[in-house]
Design an enzyme around this catalytic site. Structure first.
Site, short mmCIF file in Angstrom:
data_model
loop_
_atom_site.label_atom_id
_atom_site.label_comp_id
_atom_site.label_asym_id
_atom_site.label_seq_id
_atom_site.Cartn_x
_atom_site.Cartn_y
_atom_site.Cartn_z
N LYS A 197 13.08 -2.92 -11.71
CA LYS A 197 14.49 -3.09 -11.50
C LYS A 197 15.29 -4.11 -11.56
O LYS A 197 16.41 -4.27 -12.06
CB LYS A 197 14.83 -2.21 -10.41
CG LYS A 197 14.82 -0.72 -10.29
CD LYS A 197 15.17 0.12 -9.00
CE LYS A 197 14.29 0.21 -8.17
NZ LYS A 197 14.42 1.16 -7.05
N GLU A 220 14.79 3.21 -3.46
CA GLU A 220 15.64 2.27 -2.86
C GLU A 220 16.93 2.49 -3.65
O GLU A 220 16.70 2.30 -4.96
CB GLU A 220 15.04 0.97 -2.77
CG GLU A 220 16.08 -0.02 -2.28
CD GLU A 220 15.45 -1.39 -1.96
OE1 GLU A 220 14.18 -1.76 -2.37
OE2 GLU A 220 16.31 -2.41 -1.56
N ARG A 267 0.83 3.45 -11.33
CA ARG A 267 2.13 3.31 -11.98
C ARG A 267 2.15 3.83 -13.19
O ARG A 267 1.14 3.69 -14.08
CB ARG A 267 2.66 2.00 -11.96
CG ARG A 267 3.04 1.37 -10.23
CD ARG A 267 3.48 -0.03 -10.36
NE ARG A 267 4.88 -0.15 -10.75
CZ ARG A 267 5.85 -0.03 -9.74
NH1 ARG A 267 5.41 0.26 -8.62
NH2 ARG A 267 7.03 -0.12 -9.86
P1 ATP Z 1 11.32 -2.19 -7.92
O1 ATP Z 1 10.32 -2.94 -7.06
O2 ATP Z 1 11.33 -2.52 -9.31
O3 ATP Z 1 12.49 -2.30 -7.32
P2 ATP Z 1 10.17 0.28 -6.82
O4 ATP Z 1 8.81 0.87 -7.10
O5 ATP Z 1 10.07 -0.44 -5.50
O6 ATP Z 1 10.82 -0.62 -7.94
P3 ATP Z 1 11.73 2.18 -5.50
O7 ATP Z 1 12.97 2.52 -5.77
O8 ATP Z 1 11.08 1.70 -4.23
O9 ATP Z 1 11.20 1.33 -6.89
O10 ATP Z 1 10.72 3.61 -6.12
C1 ATP Z 1 10.71 4.79 -5.69
C2 ATP Z 1 9.44 5.64 -5.77
O11 ATP Z 1 9.00 5.52 -7.18
C3 ATP Z 1 8.19 4.78 -5.15
O12 ATP Z 1 7.36 5.71 -4.46
C4 ATP Z 1 7.73 3.93 -6.05
O13 ATP Z 1 6.04 4.03 -5.81
C5 ATP Z 1 7.83 5.10 -7.27
N1 ATP Z 1 7.74 4.39 -8.58
C6 ATP Z 1 8.63 3.22 -8.85
N2 ATP Z 1 7.95 2.83 -10.07
C7 ATP Z 1 7.12 3.54 -10.55
C8 ATP Z 1 6.03 3.40 -11.78
N3 ATP Z 1 6.30 2.55 -12.85
N4 ATP Z 1 5.38 4.47 -11.79
C9 ATP Z 1 5.40 5.44 -10.83
N5 ATP Z 1 6.11 5.30 -9.73
C10 ATP Z 1 6.85 4.39 -9.64
MG MG Z 2 10.53 -0.21 -3.54
#
Ligand code: ATP
Ligand code: MG
Length: 567
Positions: free
Chosen positions: A282, A42, A272
């Site tokens: 984030k 995102e 994760r």
């Molecule tokens: P936030 O909830 O903090 O905004 P998010 O996980 O929703 O973070 P995205 O930009 O949607 O962030 O994530 C893009 C991809 O990266 C998704 O497939 C997510 O599962 C993966 N991802 C995000 N954080 C992690 C992590 N800590 N470890 C492994 N994969 C991750």
């Molecule tokens: Mg997300």
């Protein structure tokens, strides 16, 4: 079958569970042997090392099995998203060493998703709920107790269609209504209890402008986007396990119940990445930036990829670390020290060695002729002779580290102390003869005598001395600022702490040393070059560095001393 060749097999110990699934799917001829993954960030922040784990998986699977990984910007919420983030995301993926096939945007599917939602309404499978979010939440029930049907659940289809249009036209106010899928308020999977699939957001979208006011929720956008693009394996993190049945349900609905086994993206979840002494959310990282608690997204203390890059981490070391921790089905907290070990291992092989003195005190070689200068040869990288050598000047007045001299030293102090001999790296063996102190007892000068026959390479150089010190010729070095970074938080798991994360920040996470000296050679380096200041650690030039104000960042120390110091 698979693209695995024998050299890869010997390199890799065993397949991770996602690779096993993919190999089985390939063996069974699913999707006509096609492999397509996606990385779906995102654009509401910069990528962090957690994302790197997902990137290595998504792109790695495509690479390994001759498939393609596309970049999909999951831009379904205009409130937090921005093009600034899109550019940064692209840069960071490429820096890590990966290249996407196509770039897609979830916002490109807004029309298709809208049409699909209209179809569901017409088939009696979705309805407009005008209750408040609190009322809706109160009717959800608990995992062991069924929820309650909304009073709007059975409103006529025509009315639903009319209101859905109002959600998008601006006639309905934000928060006044939502579109919900009509599923099962008693389903043990809470995500099936009439999930909200559309909401109203009155904000310009960075790509679609003001065209839309009704925006699809994650569960109504993600699986469908995967399907529209032809994704075969939709790999994500474990928190999406309970969403999977809903993911499958919407994709099956989209396919109107036809050929369900065919071309259906398969969601697979892995654990994760969580790192000690930092946060990965984030929302929290954005707060640190916005509130000035760090100096931007690329502050070298941040767990962002641009932060690590600026700090001097190599993409290879991040990939090595991700390989070390592996992919499992269990969430864990990964040790920051392990990441640092991966960085050290990689930089040891590639960093260019040079000298810097961070806390200087003057060493005068009293028997060395005044005005004489000798050029010594310094090896750039003992791990890689091809890197060659550079010249370092030696003269009568040198800078050494304050901690390399002690007037009253304990027995095992193998550095400069009156009567003791040490080797000056690439130069001579010197014997300490004393020091001068100011009125406060601070050492201002250290004195020594050199042995002219002990120059590196000469026969007299064979003599065994226990300590080797780094040094700089006062007249031939340059002043520099050195920034020492430490853990951003002082507790191991800030996310599990009851206190606000701001209260847990390590007050000593950044130390700026402004009276350092470096070899002239250091000034010929560029930001992001991998350097080792001998005996101190790995460093890189910072982007703030100027010819008349050199700035270096400490990437990581040579050894893991952190635990000892902090206990
Ligand atoms: P936030 O909830 O903090 O905004 P998010 O996980 O929703 O973070 P995205 O930009 O949607 O962030 O994530 C893009 C991809 O990266 C998704 O497939 C997510 O599962 C993966 N991802 C995000 N954080 C992690 C992590 N800590 N470890 C492994 N994969 C991750
Ligand atoms: Mg997300």
């Amino acid at each position: 079958m698979t693209a695995t060749n024998s050299s890869e097999v010997t390199e890799k110990k065993s397949l991770n569970f996602v690779e096993e699934i993919v190999e089985t799917d390939l063996k069974e001829g699913k999707n006509g042997g096609r492999i397509q993954t996606r990385f779906p960030p995102e654009p509401n922040g910069y990528l962090h090392i957690g994302h790197a784990k997902a990137i290595c998986m998504d792109f790695g699977i495509a690479q390994r099995y001759g498939g393609v990984c596309n970049l999909r910007l999951d831009d379904t919420n205009p409130v937090k998203e921005d093009t600034e983030y899109v550019e940064a995301i692209k840069e960071d993926i490429q820096w890590l060493g990966f290249q996407w096939g196509e770039i897609y945007h979830a916002s490109d599917y807004f029309q298709q998703l809208w049409d699909f939602a209209v179809r569901l309404i017409k088939e009696g499978k979705a309805y407009i709920d005008e209750q408040t979010s609190e009322e809706i939440a109160a009717q959800k029930g608990t995992p062991t107790q069924a929820g309650t049907n909304s009073p709007y659940r059975d409103r006529p289809i025509e009315e639903n269609l009319e209101l859905f249009n109002k959600m998008n036209s601006g006639e309905a106010a934000e928060g006044s209504m939502v579109l919900r899928a009509k599923l099962d308020m008693a389903n043990p999977n809470m995500h099936f209890r009439d999930p909200i699939i559309y909401r109203i957001i009155n904000k310009e979208h960075h790509r679609t402008g003001s065209k839309w006011k009704a925006y699809p929720m994650y569960d109504f956008a993600h699986g469908q986007s995967d399907f529209f693009e032809g994704v075969t394996h939709s790999i994500c993190t474990l928190e999406f396990v309970p969403h999977r049945p809903l993911y499958d349900y919407f994709v099956d609905e989209l396919k109107e119940g036809k050929d369900l086994a065919d071309n259906r993206p398969r969601q697979i979840e892995f654990n994760r990445l969580n790192l000690t002494y930092t946060v990965m959310s984030k929302r929290k990282l954005l707060a640190l930036v916005k509130e000035g608690l760090v100096n931007g997204w690329d502050d070298p203390r941040m767990p962002t990829l641009c932060g690590y890059r600026r700090r001097g981490y190599s993409p290879e070391s991040i990939r090595r670390f991700i390989d070390m921790i592996g992919y499992t089905k269990f969430d864990a907290l990964n040790d920051f020290a392990m990441l640092e070990a991966a960085v050290r291992e990689d930089l040891n092989a590639r960093a260019i060695r040079m000298s810097a003195v961070l806390r200087p005190v003057k060493l005068i070689v009293t028997n060395y002729p005044e005005g004489q200068v000798e050029e010594m040869e310094a090896i750039n990288n003992p791990e890689n002779p091809a890197e060659g050598t550079h010249v370092i000047e030696f003269s009568r007045e040198l800078w050494i580290e304050q901690e390399d001299f002690m007037e009253d030293a304990p027995k095992k102090y193998f550095r400069l102390t009156p009567g003791n001999e040490v080797r000056l790296k690439n130069a001579y063996i010197v014997k300490c003869t004393g020091c001068k102190k100011d009125e406060n007892g601070q050492v201002t000068e250290v004195y020594c005598e050199y042995d002219p026959d002990s120059k590196s390479g000469m026969p007299g150089a064979d003599r065994r001395v226990k300590g080797t010190l780094h040094w700089l010729s006062c007249a031939h070095c340059l002043p520099a600022e050195v920034r020492l970074y430490d853990r951003l938080f002082c507790v191991e798991n800030p996310s599990a702490d009851e206190r606000d994360f701001r209260e847990l920040l390590n007050p000593d996470s950044l130390k700026v040393l402004s009276n350092c000296f470096v070899e002239k050679f250091a000034a010929t380096r560029k930001p992001l070059d991998y350097l080792q200041f001998q005996r101190i650690g790995y460093f890189t030039m910072d982007k703030d560095s100027r010819a008349d104000h050199l700035v270096f960042n400490r990437t990581v120390g040579l050894k893991d001393t952190w635990k000892k110091i902090n206990k």
